[in-house]
Design a protein around this motif. Structure first.
Motif, short mmCIF file in Angstrom:
data_model
loop_
_atom_site.label_atom_id
_atom_site.label_comp_id
_atom_site.label_asym_id
_atom_site.label_seq_id
_atom_site.Cartn_x
_atom_site.Cartn_y
_atom_site.Cartn_z
N ALA A 150 0.84 -1.20 0.00
CA ALA A 150 0.00 0.00 0.00
C ALA A 150 0.88 1.25 0.00
CB ALA A 150 -0.92 -0.01 1.22
N SER A 151 1.94 1.25 0.82
CA SER A 151 2.83 2.41 0.89
C SER A 151 3.57 2.61 -0.43
CB SER A 151 3.85 2.21 2.02
OG SER A 151 3.21 2.07 3.26
N ALA A 152 4.08 1.51 -1.00
CA ALA A 152 4.80 1.61 -2.27
C ALA A 152 3.89 2.12 -3.37
CB ALA A 152 5.38 0.25 -2.65
N SER A 153 2.64 1.68 -3.37
CA SER A 153 1.69 2.15 -4.38
C SER A 153 1.40 3.64 -4.22
CB SER A 153 0.39 1.35 -4.30
OG SER A 153 0.62 -0.02 -4.54
N ASN A 154 1.27 4.08 -2.97
CA ASN A 154 1.00 5.50 -2.73
C ASN A 154 2.17 6.38 -3.13
OD1 ASN A 154 -1.58 5.08 -1.75
ND2 ASN A 154 -0.89 4.82 0.37
N ILE A 155 3.40 5.83 -3.07
CA ILE A 155 4.57 6.59 -3.48
C ILE A 155 4.72 6.57 -4.99
CG2 ILE A 155 7.09 6.70 -3.37
CD1 ILE A 155 6.87 5.40 -0.56
N ALA A 156 4.63 5.35 -5.56
CA ALA A 156 4.91 5.19 -7.00
C ALA A 156 3.73 5.62 -7.86
CB ALA A 156 5.27 3.74 -7.30
N GLY A 157 2.50 5.49 -7.35
CA GLY A 157 1.31 5.78 -8.15
C GLY A 157 1.29 7.19 -8.72
N PRO A 158 1.42 8.23 -7.86
CA PRO A 158 1.42 9.59 -8.41
C PRO A 158 2.57 9.86 -9.38
CG PRO A 158 0.97 9.63 -6.06
CD PRO A 158 1.37 8.23 -6.39
N VAL A 159 3.75 9.27 -9.09
CA VAL A 159 4.89 9.46 -10.00
C VAL A 159 4.60 8.85 -11.36
CG1 VAL A 159 7.33 8.94 -10.39
CG2 VAL A 159 6.53 9.54 -8.09
N LEU A 160 4.10 7.60 -11.36
CA LEU A 160 3.78 6.93 -12.61
C LEU A 160 2.65 7.65 -13.33
CD1 LEU A 160 4.23 4.56 -14.51
CD2 LEU A 160 2.71 3.17 -13.07
N ALA A 161 1.67 8.14 -12.57
CA ALA A 161 0.57 8.88 -13.18
C ALA A 161 1.09 10.14 -13.87
CB ALA A 161 -0.47 9.25 -12.12
N GLY A 162 2.01 10.84 -13.21
CA GLY A 162 2.57 12.05 -13.82
C GLY A 162 3.27 11.76 -15.14
N LEU A 163 4.00 10.64 -15.17
CA LEU A 163 4.69 10.26 -16.40
C LEU A 163 3.69 9.89 -17.50
CD1 LEU A 163 7.58 8.06 -14.92
CD2 LEU A 163 7.77 10.36 -15.88
N LEU A 164 2.65 9.13 -17.13
CA LEU A 164 1.68 8.68 -18.13
C LEU A 164 0.83 9.83 -18.66
CD1 LEU A 164 0.48 5.34 -16.45
CD2 LEU A 164 1.96 5.59 -18.45
N ILE A 165 0.46 10.76 -17.78
CA ILE A 165 -0.36 11.90 -18.21
C ILE A 165 0.39 12.72 -19.26
CG2 ILE A 165 -1.30 14.12 -17.44
CD1 ILE A 165 -2.01 12.72 -14.77
N GLY A 166 1.70 12.78 -19.12
CA GLY A 166 2.47 13.53 -20.10
C GLY A 166 2.66 12.83 -21.43
N GLN A 167 2.41 11.51 -21.46
CA GLN A 167 2.67 10.73 -22.67
C GLN A 167 1.42 10.20 -23.37
OE1 GLN A 167 5.77 10.36 -23.95
NE2 GLN A 167 6.54 11.66 -22.27
N PHE A 168 0.32 10.03 -22.64
CA PHE A 168 -0.87 9.39 -23.19
C PHE A 168 -2.11 10.22 -22.91
CE2 PHE A 168 2.13 5.99 -22.16
CZ PHE A 168 2.18 5.29 -23.37
N PRO A 169 -3.15 10.07 -23.72
CA PRO A 169 -4.44 10.68 -23.39
C PRO A 169 -5.04 9.96 -22.19
CG PRO A 169 -4.63 9.29 -25.33
CD PRO A 169 -3.17 9.38 -25.02
N MET A 170 -6.07 10.55 -21.60
CA MET A 170 -6.64 10.01 -20.38
C MET A 170 -7.10 8.55 -20.51
SD MET A 170 -7.11 10.58 -17.19
CE MET A 170 -7.08 12.33 -16.88
N PRO A 171 -7.73 8.11 -21.63
CA PRO A 171 -8.10 6.69 -21.71
C PRO A 171 -6.91 5.75 -21.55
CG PRO A 171 -9.25 7.93 -23.40
CD PRO A 171 -8.26 8.87 -22.77
N GLY A 172 -5.75 6.14 -22.07
CA GLY A 172 -4.56 5.31 -21.91
C GLY A 172 -4.10 5.24 -20.47
N VAL A 173 -4.23 6.34 -19.73
CA VAL A 173 -3.86 6.35 -18.32
C VAL A 173 -4.82 5.47 -17.52
CG1 VAL A 173 -3.54 7.80 -16.28
CG2 VAL A 173 -2.90 8.67 -18.54
N LEU A 174 -6.11 5.58 -17.81
CA LEU A 174 -7.12 4.79 -17.09
C LEU A 174 -6.96 3.29 -17.35
CD1 LEU A 174 -10.32 6.98 -17.61
CD2 LEU A 174 -8.77 6.94 -15.67
N LEU A 175 -6.40 2.93 -18.50
CA LEU A 175 -6.24 1.52 -18.84
C LEU A 175 -5.34 0.80 -17.82
CD1 LEU A 175 -6.80 -0.74 -20.89
CD2 LEU A 175 -4.75 0.03 -22.15
#
Length: 416
Positions: A150-175
């Motif tokens: 749970a802790s690792a997900s809370n740390i890595a999740g926002p970082v990974l989301a930030g990377l994906l938001i910059g590279q993909f449209p929202m449907p790709g992030v939600l996938l």
């Protein structure tokens, strides 16, 4: 009081589930951050963000006592798979809306609410399944492992989301969330989770309200457990605003920037992960209550020390922030183990749902109190007051006989 002995070679069952939950939690963290960020950019409204926050936890808080009855009635494996699939379907629907055009804000909030309902089923079903699979001696270490993912997900999740938001449209992030849910379902489908005897034998089901009352009685039979729950709820009310006040403390007291605030958040996350890993390796003291009390004392002392730091003490603030993060798993993990070992397996779904609801409701109470209090006293003074109160809760636990004797034979028997 585990009524069902853990299966031999329990690791073969538990670790596939654990890996599946890692993917699921990471996907959820990515999407949760992405949706909140989208609402932030699109609306720029504090009201919208507040409503989104309520949508993300209120359904779980309100439905918990009712959901627990169904978790105890049904196959817990089926509950977890059903919850994951429901969340995945809600995410798929939102992907379609994003692909079609710009969704209305209420659509995003509806998706957040569905996720909250799914979590209301999934969390108690998972926690109530663990003592059916894991021997009592390993429960504390398993609690640490669960806290770690749970802790690792809370740390890595926002970082990974930030990377994906910059590279993909929202449907790709939600996938990412859909893939995580499917992986979790696949790992659950591979294993067998036994039912407690009271459910497997087909005992009579007296009705929703009576079953809820029976779950409440299963909790209250161990008076020390109820006293400890009250103490931890008070600590939650006091502690929850601390994270919300981080940016103000960094900006107003330490004169920091957004970068300093992000470093502080990372330090807290690192502390959470460190505390979770410590618990998974160490397992805590033989008496779980002693680990909980130690964590409260460390948490309170770190808050007091933070509030007393001068404006030049940002590095010290980071050290105390790591301690704050590390103290969290050291009370939540052992408390989970107490519930798993002292509550009859057939009632654990109801008890975990009830406890989760109490803790979720305690959080906004703390936030409502902290806002005016911190405005009047100043954020550093509020940290000192919060620390003193939490130290008082820990010392109070030492002084209450029924909490000190919580893990004695008489108390354990009372909870059966």
């Amino acid at each position: 009081v585990s009524a069902v002995p853990a299966a031999p070679r329990w690791e073969r069952t538990f670790y596939p589930i654990w890996v599946g939950q890692l993917f699921s939690l990471l996907g959820s963290a990515v999407v949760q951050f992405a949706l909140i960020w989208w609402l932030t950019i699109e609306s720029g409204s504090a009201v919208i963000l507040t409503l989104a926050s309520l949508a993300g936890f209120l359904p779980q808080a309100l439905l918990g006592p009712f959901v627990g009855v169904w978790v105890d009635r049904w196959s817990r494996k089926a509950c977890m798979i059903g919850a994951d699939l429901a969340i995945a379907l809600a995410t798929l629907a939102l992907m379609g809306v994003f692909a079609w055009g710009r969704p209305a804000w209420w659509m995003v909030m509806l998706a957040l609410a569905v996720r909250s309902v799914g979590a209301a089923f999934h969390g108690p079903a998972l926690q109530a399944s663990i003592p059916l699979l894991v021997p009592d001696a390993a429960l504390a270490r398993v609690a640490g492992l669960n806290q770690a993912i749970a802790s690792a997900s809370n740390i890595a999740g926002p970082v990974l989301a930030g990377l994906l938001i910059g590279q993909f449209p929202m449907p790709g992030v939600l996938l990412v969330d859909v893939v995580g849910a499917l992986v979790a379902c696949a790992t659950l489908a591979m294993v067998r989770i036994p039912r407690p005897p009271a459910i497997a034998s087909g005992d009579a089901r007296p009705g929703m309200l009576r079953e809820m009352a029976a779950g409440f009685r299963a909790l209250t039979r161990a008076r020390g457990l109820v006293a400890l729950l009250i103490a931890l709820s008070v600590a939650t009310v006091v502690f929850m605003p601390v994270g919300a006040l981080f940016p103000l403390l960094v900006f107003k007291h330490f004169g920091g920037t957004a970068m300093h605030a992000s470093i502080a958040e990372a330090a807290f996350g690192a502390g959470l992960l460190a505390g979770s890993l410590l618990l998974s390796v160490w397992g805590g003291f033989a008496r779980k209550v002693h680990t909980i009390i130690l964590s409260l004392l460390v948490m309170g002392a770190a808050l007091v020390a933070t509030g007393l730091l001068p404006a030049s003490g940002f590095v010290g603030f980071l050290v105390f922030t790591v301690l704050l993060g590390a103290s969290g798993p050291l009370f939540s993990g052992p408390f989970t183990v107490l519930l798993q070992t002292m509550i009859a397996p057939a009632a654990q779904g109801r008890v975990f749902s009830l406890v989760t609801s109490i803790m979720l409701i305690a959080a906004p109470v703390g936030l409502l109190l902290a806002g005016p209090g911190a405005e009047r006293m100043g954020v550093p003074a509020w940290y000192v007051l919060s620390g003193v109160l939490i130290v008082g809760v820990g010392a109070g636990c030492l002084g209450v006989k029924m909490i000190r004797q919580l893990e004695t034979t008489d108390e354990e028997t009372a909870a059966v």
